[in-house]
Design a protein around this motif. Structure first.
Motif, short mmCIF file in Angstrom:
data_model
loop_
_atom_site.label_atom_id
_atom_site.label_comp_id
_atom_site.label_asym_id
_atom_site.label_seq_id
_atom_site.Cartn_x
_atom_site.Cartn_y
_atom_site.Cartn_z
N LYS A 236 50.45 12.81 39.55
CA LYS A 236 50.35 13.86 38.54
C LYS A 236 51.74 14.19 38.01
CE LYS A 236 48.12 18.34 37.76
NZ LYS A 236 47.17 17.80 36.79
N GLY A 237 51.87 14.15 36.71
CA GLY A 237 53.17 14.38 36.08
C GLY A 237 54.06 13.16 36.04
N ILE A 245 47.72 -1.82 22.73
CA ILE A 245 46.67 -2.38 21.88
C ILE A 245 47.13 -3.78 21.52
CG2 ILE A 245 45.36 -2.16 19.74
CD1 ILE A 245 45.97 0.82 19.76
N ALA A 246 46.26 -4.78 21.74
CA ALA A 246 46.70 -6.17 21.55
C ALA A 246 45.52 -7.08 21.23
CB ALA A 246 47.41 -6.68 22.80
N THR A 247 45.82 -8.20 20.58
CA THR A 247 44.91 -9.34 20.50
C THR A 247 45.41 -10.38 21.51
OG1 THR A 247 46.16 -10.57 18.84
CG2 THR A 247 44.64 -8.87 18.04
N ASP A 248 44.82 -11.56 21.51
CA ASP A 248 45.31 -12.58 22.44
C ASP A 248 46.60 -13.23 21.96
OD1 ASP A 248 44.23 -13.94 20.30
OD2 ASP A 248 43.30 -15.51 21.52
N LYS A 249 47.06 -12.84 20.76
CA LYS A 249 48.30 -13.43 20.23
C LYS A 249 49.35 -12.39 19.85
CE LYS A 249 46.77 -17.71 20.25
NZ LYS A 249 46.29 -18.35 19.02
N ALA A 250 48.97 -11.11 19.75
CA ALA A 250 49.90 -10.11 19.23
C ALA A 250 49.81 -8.80 20.00
CB ALA A 250 49.61 -9.84 17.75
N LEU A 251 50.97 -8.21 20.28
CA LEU A 251 51.04 -6.86 20.85
C LEU A 251 51.20 -5.91 19.67
CD1 LEU A 251 51.19 -5.14 23.43
CD2 LEU A 251 53.69 -5.38 23.31
N LEU A 252 50.13 -5.20 19.36
CA LEU A 252 50.10 -4.36 18.16
C LEU A 252 50.71 -2.98 18.40
CD1 LEU A 252 46.46 -5.20 17.03
CD2 LEU A 252 48.59 -6.34 16.35
N PHE A 253 50.56 -2.48 19.63
CA PHE A 253 51.09 -1.15 19.96
C PHE A 253 51.37 -1.09 21.44
CE2 PHE A 253 50.28 2.99 21.84
CZ PHE A 253 51.15 3.81 21.15
N GLU A 254 52.44 -0.41 21.82
CA GLU A 254 52.72 -0.11 23.22
C GLU A 254 53.43 1.24 23.30
OE1 GLU A 254 55.61 -2.51 25.23
OE2 GLU A 254 56.64 -3.05 23.37
N GLY A 255 53.12 1.98 24.35
CA GLY A 255 53.73 3.28 24.52
C GLY A 255 53.35 3.87 25.86
N SER A 256 53.97 4.97 26.20
CA SER A 256 53.69 5.62 27.48
C SER A 256 52.37 6.37 27.41
CB SER A 256 54.83 6.58 27.84
OG SER A 256 54.93 7.61 26.85
N TRP A 257 51.76 6.58 28.58
CA TRP A 257 50.53 7.37 28.69
C TRP A 257 50.74 8.38 29.83
CZ3 TRP A 257 46.49 8.04 25.64
CH2 TRP A 257 45.37 8.72 26.14
#
Length: 284
Positions: A236-237, A245-257
């Motif tokens: 926690k924290g 968010i990705a396809t099998d060829k491209a990383l479309l988005f990445e970020g912390s959660w």
């Protein structure tokens, strides 16, 4: 088969302490998906069978070919029971209410106005329809899902078809998985419009292929499978949560959660003793 260290798509470094590349992260994500799919065959086949027992030959363009068409029931008792249960349970819409504890007149008025605003926001965002459809999924296949997200300044609710969700069975043994995956087919043109910097990679990504273990689609080169994945923080924290968010060829988005929950609400018709997935009416 277990997920190994090479499947940790949320890691920031590789074995030699070098920063992980986009290509390596996508590769690890695809490996993790492959392992989970391989161990998920029985559960998916059971969901297909339950959908057929409810009376579905096709679902949104997906073919349900596990059972021959001639084996369909002519008088479908399961569909009758499911429809009756869904009609009774979903008659009342989900409605959060705000109350005060020994509040004065001003606070009670604020609580009433906040309840009215929440009613409006949920109705505009499609909450009642999404939860009704997800409950139908849960009654038929055991588990239903609703995706809650923000679009500009509005809160939106989307029913997710259960076959789009993947959970590692070992992580989900006590219903508290640390990772969740959603797969969805989207037109390549729409995805390019959303992520124009990845035009070439998106258009070269793989389209749908038939599978005997899943809800299958006819081959369409204009579609691409998009995976959205979440890794919850270790505590926690914590700051080690991740979202891609990705396809099998491209990383479309990445970020912390940084949230300690997924943005997807899970509905189960019957709770199992162990495991993540619920049991539907036809299994009782």
């Amino acid at each position: 088969m277990e997920l190994g260290k090479n499947h940790k798509w949320w890691a920031n470094t590789v074995s030699d302490s070098l920063v992980i590349t986009d290509r390596e992260r996508v590769s690890r994500l695809q490996q993790a998906l492959g392992v989970i799919k391989q161990s998920d065959h029985e559960r998916v086949n059971l969901a297909v069978q339950n959908a057929r027992l409810y009376g579905e030959n096709t679902v949104f363009g997906y073919e349900l070919n596990t059972l021959p068409t001639k084996n369909r029931l002519t008088m479908n008792l399961i569909k009758s029971v499911v429809d009756s249960v869904v009609a009774r349970i979903t008659k009342n819409k989900p409605r959060p209410q705000y109350t005060t504890s020994r509040g004065n007149r001003s606070l009670r008025r604020k609580a009433k106005n906040l309840t009215a605003f929440t009613d409006y926001a949920m109705e505009k965002g499609g909450a009642s329809n999404a939860f009704r459809d997800a409950f139908l999924d849960a009654a038929v296949m055991g588990t239903g899902f609703v995706y809650c997200y923000r679009e500009d300044t509005e809160i939106c609710f989307e029913r997710i078809f259960p076959s789009e969700i993947l959970i590692d069975q070992q992580e989900g043994l006590y219903k508290t998985p640390q990772t969740m995956y959603r797969r969805k087919w989207l037109p390549k043109d729409s995805l390019v419009a959303m992520y124009p910097d990845h035009d070439g990679a998106i258009r070269s990504s793989s389209g749908p292929t038939p599978s005997v273990h899943e809800f299958t689609m006819h081959n369409r080169e204009d579609l691409v499978e998009v995976t959205e994945a979440w890794k919850l923080p270790s505590k926690k924290g914590g700051k080690d949560g991740y979202h891609v968010i990705a396809t099998d060829k491209a990383l479309l988005f990445e970020g912390s959660w940084e949230h300690d929950t997924f943005p997807i609400i899970t509905l189960r018709y019957n709770q199992p003793l162990f495991g993540y997935w619920g049991r539907g009416i036809s299994e009782n």
